[in-house]
Design an enzyme around this catalytic site. Structure first.
Site, mmCIF file in Angstrom:
data_model
loop_
_atom_site.group_PDB
_atom_site.id
_atom_site.type_symbol
_atom_site.label_atom_id
_atom_site.label_comp_id
_atom_site.label_asym_id
_atom_site.label_seq_id
_atom_site.Cartn_x
_atom_site.Cartn_y
_atom_site.Cartn_z
ATOM 1 N N HIS A 111 0.839 -1.187 0.000
ATOM 2 C CA HIS A 111 0.000 0.000 0.000
ATOM 3 C C HIS A 111 0.882 1.248 0.000
ATOM 4 C CE1 HIS A 111 -3.221 2.781 1.037
ATOM 5 N NE2 HIS A 111 -4.027 1.825 0.613
ATOM 6 N N ASP B 187 -7.870 -5.461 -0.173
ATOM 7 C CA ASP B 187 -8.319 -6.374 -1.229
ATOM 8 C C ASP B 187 -7.884 -7.812 -1.016
ATOM 9 O OD1 ASP B 187 -9.614 -4.439 -2.839
ATOM 10 O OD2 ASP B 187 -7.652 -3.669 -3.392
HETATM 11 N N1 COA Z 1 3.982 -7.470 -4.676
HETATM 12 C C1 COA Z 1 5.315 -7.499 -4.807
HETATM 13 N N2 COA Z 1 6.111 -6.442 -4.584
HETATM 14 C C2 COA Z 1 5.506 -5.324 -4.198
HETATM 15 C C3 COA Z 1 4.116 -5.213 -4.025
HETATM 16 C C4 COA Z 1 3.354 -6.348 -4.287
HETATM 17 N N3 COA Z 1 2.039 -6.326 -4.146
HETATM 18 N N4 COA Z 1 3.794 -3.977 -3.635
HETATM 19 C C5 COA Z 1 4.938 -3.306 -3.560
HETATM 20 N N5 COA Z 1 5.982 -4.112 -3.907
HETATM 21 C C6 COA Z 1 7.388 -3.733 -3.976
HETATM 22 C C7 COA Z 1 7.623 -3.035 -5.328
HETATM 23 O O1 COA Z 1 7.983 -3.933 -6.342
HETATM 24 C C8 COA Z 1 8.711 -2.066 -4.985
HETATM 25 O O2 COA Z 1 9.944 -2.738 -4.987
HETATM 26 P P1 COA Z 1 11.229 -2.104 -5.765
HETATM 27 O O3 COA Z 1 11.555 -0.884 -4.961
HETATM 28 O O4 COA Z 1 12.231 -3.191 -5.707
HETATM 29 O O5 COA Z 1 10.772 -1.763 -7.144
HETATM 30 C C9 COA Z 1 8.389 -1.668 -3.554
HETATM 31 O O6 COA Z 1 7.658 -2.761 -2.987
HETATM 32 C C10 COA Z 1 7.557 -0.394 -3.479
HETATM 33 O O7 COA Z 1 6.396 -0.619 -4.251
HETATM 34 P P2 COA Z 1 5.718 0.462 -5.200
HETATM 35 O O8 COA Z 1 4.951 -0.245 -6.279
HETATM 36 O O9 COA Z 1 6.732 1.489 -5.613
HETATM 37 O O10 COA Z 1 4.714 1.113 -4.187
HETATM 38 P P3 COA Z 1 3.588 2.129 -4.577
HETATM 39 O O11 COA Z 1 3.333 2.929 -3.372
HETATM 40 O O12 COA Z 1 3.892 2.842 -5.836
HETATM 41 O O13 COA Z 1 2.356 1.158 -4.927
HETATM 42 C C11 COA Z 1 0.573 -0.332 -4.687
HETATM 43 C C12 COA Z 1 1.394 0.770 -4.013
HETATM 44 C C13 COA Z 1 -0.657 -0.624 -3.867
HETATM 45 C C14 COA Z 1 0.121 0.138 -6.090
HETATM 46 C C15 COA Z 1 1.460 -1.597 -4.812
HETATM 47 O O14 COA Z 1 1.792 -2.064 -3.520
HETATM 48 C C16 COA Z 1 0.782 -2.675 -5.617
HETATM 49 O O15 COA Z 1 0.863 -2.676 -6.843
HETATM 50 N N6 COA Z 1 0.093 -3.652 -4.939
HETATM 51 C C17 COA Z 1 -0.650 -4.681 -5.649
HETATM 52 C C18 COA Z 1 -1.990 -4.145 -6.132
HETATM 53 C C19 COA Z 1 -2.975 -3.941 -5.020
HETATM 54 O O16 COA Z 1 -3.157 -4.794 -4.169
HETATM 55 N N7 COA Z 1 -3.659 -2.798 -5.078
HETATM 56 C C20 COA Z 1 -4.695 -2.459 -4.114
HETATM 57 C C21 COA Z 1 -4.254 -1.326 -3.243
HETATM 58 S S1 COA Z 1 -5.413 -0.983 -1.949
#
Ligand code: COA
Length: 384
Positions: A266, A322
């Site tokens: 998140h 979720d």
């Molecule tokens: N699975 C695997 N790795 C994850 C992850 C996940 N669900 N969520 C974050 N990470 C990792 C990223 O790959 C990143 O690693 P890196 O620095 O090596 O590239 C790090 O953690 C930071 O993640 P990031 O995507 O930059 O965080 P964000 O704040 O931009 O994104 C979300 C937040 C929610 C979009 C992201 O966690 C995600 O895509 N989750 C899955 C989708 C989801 O469940 N969405 C519902 C949200 S309520």
């Protein structure tokens, strides 16, 4: 604030991370402690002690209703549940390949236009758009009934919002436990500050577009797999994994390929999302009386494997709202393509509150981009 550095050396907040874009009195998230409050009340207290209708009153009107006010407000909401015949007709006309979120996104402005045609006042700011909160659940249930060739079911105004949704979906009144579980799930999804869809709603409202356009845009934002679409994807993942013994290897392989595990992580929470805790509890309660699926044991292995893998890399991530919600809906016999529409049917309460708040103190949103294209060039002089 968290900054990214552009190739020019300038810094900017990529994805607006950490940027404070407005003031709001609707929702407080403490991401470090994993706490969430709607207008100052903890999500745990609201889910335990108040109905979705009471929470809608809190979000839209700013206060928790007393018994008498709640009765009045519930009557008002319930009276708006039925859909105009023209809307039901329109639902029948969509091609079956269209995702229910695409139907919702496009039908909301139609509902607004019909009201305008009937000579009813169009609520620009959403402040009095109770009918949208009431009708979202009906839209989702009717769409399912129509697509599965079943007759539509008139709303039962003696039932709570969640219980009536299940009734309209399945054609029989739900058990008390199932109805309460649905209400709690709606409450947990009703509001979450400036997430992508709510921010979208506020951006559109800031142009002084009407409530229906703002809500329609918000639905588009919620549809994506990185936002509300994640719950459907979680269940797809569980189905691919199929059995708990296969979960750890599946997750490790996905992570090694840098794939995201849906329902985990998140932007704001750096601890467990309190909604995930509440939904997991709901799942455990339902498991005691409804037929078991493999979903929960699989999800637990996924959660533990992601936790260990990310901890080793010093990037702890936790389940979000979720992660367990799809398994709850699955136990309530709700098909996966309705998971995100149900999210929308809950979040409409939060969107409406934010749109009204935006209208009350408006300034159009207009951030800037760091330009990385070619320098100004006279036409005809660039070598391509
Ligand atoms: N699975 C695997 N790795 C994850 C992850 C996940 N669900 N969520 C974050 N990470 C990792 C990223 O790959 C990143 O690693 P890196 O620095 O090596 O590239 C790090 O953690 C930071 O993640 P990031 O995507 O930059 O965080 P964000 O704040 O931009 O994104 C979300 C937040 C929610 C979009 C992201 O966690 C995600 O895509 N989750 C899955 C989708 C989801 O469940 N969405 C519902 C949200 S309520």
């Amino acid at each position: 604030m968290s900054f990214s550095e552009a190739s020019s050396g300038q810094q900017y907040a990529r994805g607006l991370e950490g940027v404070v874009a407005t003031e709001s009195s609707i929702c407080k998230i403490d991401g470090q402690q994993g706490q969430l409050y709607y207008r100052g009340y903890s999500i745990e207290d609201l889910a335990d002690q108040h109905s979705f209708e009471g929470v809608t009153h809190l979000l839209l009107k700013g206060s928790l209703p007393n018994n008498q006010t709640l009765q009045q407000f519930s009557r008002q909401l319930r009276a708006e549940r039925a859909l105009p015949e023209a809307v039901v007709e329109m639902l029948r006309r969509y091609p079956s390949a269209v995702h229910p979120m695409e139907v919702l996104q496009s039908i909301i402005p139609y509902i607004g236009a019909l009201r305008r045609e009937e000579g009813r006042a169009i609520d620009l700011s959403c402040e009095n758009s109770y009918h949208l909160v009431a009708q979202f659940a009906t839209l989702v249930a009717y769409l399912h009934r129509i697509r599965t060739g079943q007759p539509i079911i008139e709303p039962d105004n003696s039932l709570s919002h969640g219980a009536n949704f299940l009734y309209m979906l399945h054609g029989k009144p739900p058990s008390k436990l199932a109805g309460t579980a649905m209400d709690v799930a709606l409450t947990l999804h009703a509001e979450h500050s400036l997430n992508a869809s709510t921010f979208t709603a506020r951006v559109v409202a800031s142009t002084l577009a009407n409530c229906y356009s703002s809500v329609s845009a918000a639905i588009g934002a919620l549809y994506g797999p990185l936002h509300g679409g994640a719950n459907e994807q979680v269940l797809q993942m569980v189905q691919k994994i199929a059995k708990p013994a296969a979960a750890a290897d599946w997750v490790k392989q996905a992570l090694a390929k840098k794939e995201k595990i849906m329902g985990m992580g998140h932007r704001v929470y750096k601890a467990t999302d309190p909604r995930a805790v509440a939904i997991e509890r709901l799942l455990q309660e339902l498991s005691q009386s409804l037929p078991h699926h493999n979903d929960y044991p699989i999800l637990k292995v996924v959660q533990e494997t992601v936790r260990d893998y990310m901890r080793e890399r010093n990037k702890p991530i936790y389940p979000n709202v979720d992660f367990f919600s799809g398994a709850v809906y699955n136990m309530l016999s709700i098909p996966a393509n309705l998971f995100t529409p149900i999210f929308a049917a809950a979040r409409i309460a939060g969107w409406a509150a934010h749109i009204a708040e935006q209208y009350a103190n408006n300034r159009i949103y207009r951030p800037r981009a760091l330009y990385t294209g070619p320098p100004p060039t006279p036409l005809g002089t660039r070598q391509s």
